[in-house]
Scaffold this motif. Structure first.
Motif, short mmCIF file in Angstrom:
data_model
loop_
_atom_site.label_atom_id
_atom_site.label_comp_id
_atom_site.label_asym_id
_atom_site.label_seq_id
_atom_site.Cartn_x
_atom_site.Cartn_y
_atom_site.Cartn_z
N LEU A 80 -6.55 6.38 -2.10
CA LEU A 80 -6.53 4.91 -2.11
C LEU A 80 -7.49 4.37 -1.06
O LEU A 80 -7.91 5.09 -0.15
CB LEU A 80 -5.12 4.39 -1.82
CG LEU A 80 -4.09 4.65 -2.92
CD1 LEU A 80 -2.71 4.18 -2.47
CD2 LEU A 80 -4.48 3.93 -4.22
N THR A 90 0.84 -1.20 0.00
CA THR A 90 0.00 0.00 0.00
C THR A 90 0.87 1.25 0.00
O THR A 90 0.60 2.22 -0.72
CB THR A 90 -0.94 0.00 1.23
OG1 THR A 90 -1.71 -1.19 1.20
CG2 THR A 90 -1.88 1.20 1.22
N CYS A 118 -7.75 7.62 3.17
CA CYS A 118 -7.90 6.20 2.87
C CYS A 118 -9.36 5.79 3.04
O CYS A 118 -9.99 6.11 4.05
CB CYS A 118 -7.02 5.41 3.83
SG CYS A 118 -7.05 3.64 3.54
#
Ligand SMILES: CC(=O)SCCNC(=O)CCNC(=O)[C@H](O)C(C)(C)COP(=O)(O)OP(=O)(O)OC[C@H]1O[C@@H](n2cnc3c(N)ncnc32)[C@H](O)[C@@H]1OP(=O)(O)O
Ligand SMILES: CC(C)C(=O)C(=O)O
Length: 699
Positions: free
Chosen positions: A321, A309, A350
């Protein structure tokens, strides 16, 4: 193809170091024609192939944040829960979520943390109604789904994925009806796949259903693993990139917020990082708002997820993301948290996908009821959810889905803060922090004390306190007296558990033992004797078929407290003989008891027997085995459970029945209660699961 090689384990430093060394712009593997990223706008590394997908390289910005209109505002202005890390709680407004409680949650030595707070905006994305319903045994009606949407919106999640409108008529109807809901916190999401390889975006039925759903947010699943593309789609890598790019572009043209769930991303990255990143780039080039990295098969570890990630974050610094994990290794929560940590310090935040109670295909999805408090209370991530409603949300969703609660679920399970061992309870009575990592109230749960053969005096004293028998303002003499009673009752508990009883789920029996031990307690009745007869009754008689029928009749002799008052005794006693018939011996005794007790005590009202469970304890002794009987009685919404154990099943049952009736009379008849006549009934048993977000009482 350059395969991913897991870095050596380096606790704490692993994520950042790996991200720096492997994935700074332009540094990720240059195979598959990936260009150096030096010239990429906003620092997004550009695979050469991406240019072919979207034509022009797009300018990126965190458009999700813009859609929410919340980015950049300090936590205090957003009414977030800011929980403590390292025992210190930043001052914040809580929007009713309980900053004070959050302070308490992690105060004390147990709250000390080694980690730095996680500096990432997290958007909570619930997929209970889509991925959660892929769990074996779960099927929700449209109405169920709408109820869950309202609950989750109220709770404060950011996205609610309602289903797949191109999949079935139920989900299509759901989106029709959901359009009339006015949500205060969440955005509704419709889910579907990228276009079929043989369709154009315009002719693809699934994309059409997504647009028709009217949902403001559309999430596409697109494959990010070359092996899956070849085997499952029967497509070339380039065809898949085109499917991703053209599908995203088609939905973006309709001005919806669009996310790509990059299916099998981590496995794809491990096999061929360049291609996995090209899939992300294809979506980026088409204007996607967020890309969610999926551990679809649930086979990854937290360090892999963290490292990868971070690498993707470094390769696409302007891109929001997300993370979507499955629990096949039991690490879905850890993997999700690892992804959030890996993005700490990045500016786009996120999206964390998961389900309430971890429902999902195979072993389930990442459990939001664990992720949320871990992020909020342990990592100090600002969240907008009403943390104190977490337990109630969990139980509500279980109720709607008709799934039994998992008692041991972290934070929200009935056992999450239940203490059984005597040493633990003694310590918790001194300071709850000794055996609790957070204050249960912060997540809407409660401390419970169980009574069993593993108890010490403290467990019984705690029960006496909980019941109001031992008051907060008790004198030293009263406390001493209750100490002696607790020791005595503890002895009874241990002996009876040895004989086959179990008291954890039969708290009414424990309460009775405590009450009986108190000065001035008088039993409302005593069974002098009983007998049961079972036989066959002839069905004869004029015109009858002559078939025999069973007859079961019980005769009981009771001593009852109360009487006609003629004796002048304040608590006179009378003897009563009663007969009852039933389907079997226990039913017959219960019928006789009800007749005798209801006739004598109006307070019994509508009390009835609501459940009866039998367990054979030492089956190897065959018909001589000890039997444990649990009896549940109910009066309106209230229920309580008592226990009996005996080698004779009828005796075990009668013990449990007698306790069940005595329990309710002892609470309601002041003449039984001795010095404890004014014990309030407000805390009386509420059946397990019926109370949402309240302490669970298992009477
Ligand atoms: C990881 C996940 O959880 S993804 C979500 C999984 N959830 C579901 O599948 C539940 C809903 N699914 C359904 O209702 C049905 O499967 C439908 C309506 C989507 C499709 O039904 P059908 O048209 O009968 O196809 P079927 O399910 O047999 O096969 C899946 C098709 O989707 C294609 N497909 C799979 N993934 C993708 C993708 N990401 N993009 C485009 N097509 C895809 C497959 O190639 C296959 O088509 P093919 O047989 O022509 O190769
Ligand atoms: C479709 C996506 C989100 C999924 O369920 C998975 O990859 O696990």
């Amino acid at each position: 193809m350059e395969a991913y090689v897991a870095p050596p384990v380096r606790v704490h430093a692993a994520v950042g170091a790996a991200a720096d060394s492997r994935a700074t712009a332009g540094a990720w593997p240059p195979s598959r024609g990936v260009a150096a990223a030096a010239a990429a706008p906003l620092g997004v590394a550009r695979p050469a192939r991406a240019a072919r997908v979207g034509g022009q390289w797009p300018r990126r910005r965190c458009s999700l944040a813009a859609a929410h209109g919340r980015r950049g505002r300090p936590a205090a202005q957003r009414g977030v829960v800011v929980a403590s890390v390292g025992g210190e709680v930043p001052s914040s407004t809580t929007g009713g979520s309980g900053a004070a409680a959050a302070t308490a949650a992690t105060s004390g030595p147990a709250g000390a943390a080694l980690d730095a707070p996680c500096d990432t905006e997290v958007l909570l994305y619930d997929t209970t109604l889509r991925d959660g319903t892929q769990q074996e045994g779960i099927s929700l009606s449209v109405m169920d789904k709408l109820r869950v949407v309202e609950k989750l919106d109220h709770f404060g999640v950011d996205y609610i994925e309602g289903g797949w409108p191109g999949s079935n008529a139920k989900d299509a109807e759901f989106f029709d009806r959901a359009a009339t809901l006015s949500l205060s916190n969440a955005r509704l999401v419709a889910f579907g796949s990228t276009r079929h390889k043989s369709a154009t975006p315009d002719s693809d039925a699934n994309l059409a259903a997504l647009l028709d759903s009217g949902a403001p947010v559309l999430t596409l699943v697109g494959k990010a693993c070359a092996y899956q593309v070849r085997v499952v789609l029967g497509a070339t890598p380039q065809e898949n990139l085109d499917m991703i790019g053209s599908s995203v572009a088609h939905l973006k043209a309709a001005e919806r917020e669009v996310m790509l769930d990059a299916e099998h991303f981590f496995d794809g990255y491990k096999a061929d990082p360049a291609y996995a990143l090209e899939c992300v780039a294809a979506a980026v080039a088409a204007g996607v708002d967020a890309v969610v990295l999926c551990d679809t098969n649930g086979g990854c570890t937290p360090w892999e997820v963290g490292t990868i990630t971070a690498a993707v974050g470094a390769a696409f610094p302007g891109l929001r993301l997300g993370i979507h994990c499955h629990n096949d290794c039991g690490m879905a929560v850890a993997n999700s948290v690892a992804a959030v940590r890996a993005l700490s310090g990045t500016t786009c935040g996120c999206v964390v996908q998961g389900t309430i109670n971890g429902y999902g295909e195979r072993t389930g999805n990442a459990n939001l009821t664990t992720i949320i408090p871990v992020l909020g209370l342990k990592l100090g991530v600002p969240l907008r959810v009403a943390m104190a409603s977490l337990t109630s949300v969990s139980r509500f969703v279980d109720e709607v889905a008709n799934v039994p609660q998992v008692g041991g679920a972290p934070f929200v399970g009935a056992s999450a803060f239940a203490h059984k061992g005597g040493i633990h309870v003694a310590a918790v009575l001194k300071d709850a922090d000794t055996y609790q990592h957070v204050d249960p109230g912060v997540v809407g749960n409660a401390t419970r004390v169980l009574v069993s053969e593993l108890s010490g005096r403290g467990n019984l004293l705690s029960k006496a306190r909980e019941l109001g028998l031992l008051r907060e303002d008790a004198s030293v003499a009263e406390v001493d007296a209750w100490g002696a009673r607790a020791r005595n009752v503890l002895g009874q508990v241990k002996a009876l558990e040895h004989a086959g009883c179990t008291f954890e789920a039969a708290e009414a029996s424990v309460e009775l033992m405590l009450r009986r031990s108190a000065d001035g307690y008088r039993s409302p009745f005593a069974m002098l004797d009983f007998s049961v007869l079972t036989g066959l009754r002839s069905g004869g008689g004029p015109g009858a078929s002559g078939e025999a029928d069973t007859v079961t009749r019980a005769t009981i002799k009771l001593e009852l407290l109360g009487g006609d008052g003629a004796s002048g005794d304040a608590c006179p006693i009378r003897v009563c003989l009663e007969v009852g018939e039933g389907n079997g011996p226990v039913d017959a005794v219960n019928a006789a008891l009800q007749r005798a007790l209801r006739g004598a005590y109006e307070v019994l009202g509508e009390v009835f027997l609501s459940d009866y469970k039998v367990r054979i304890l030492d089956a190897e002794r065959a018909t001589a085995a000890t039997t444990r009987v649990m009896v549940e009685m109910r009066d309106g919404p209230r229920s309580w459970t008592t226990v009996g154990a005996h080698p004779n099943i009828i005796v075990a049952s009668v013990q449990a029945l007698l306790d069940g009736y005595e329990y309710v009379l002892a609470r309601r008849m002041p003449e039984c209660a001795g010095g404890y006549a004014d014990v309030p009934e407000a805390d009386e048993a509420v059946s397990e699961g019926a109370g949402l977000g309240v302490p669970v009482s298992a009477h």
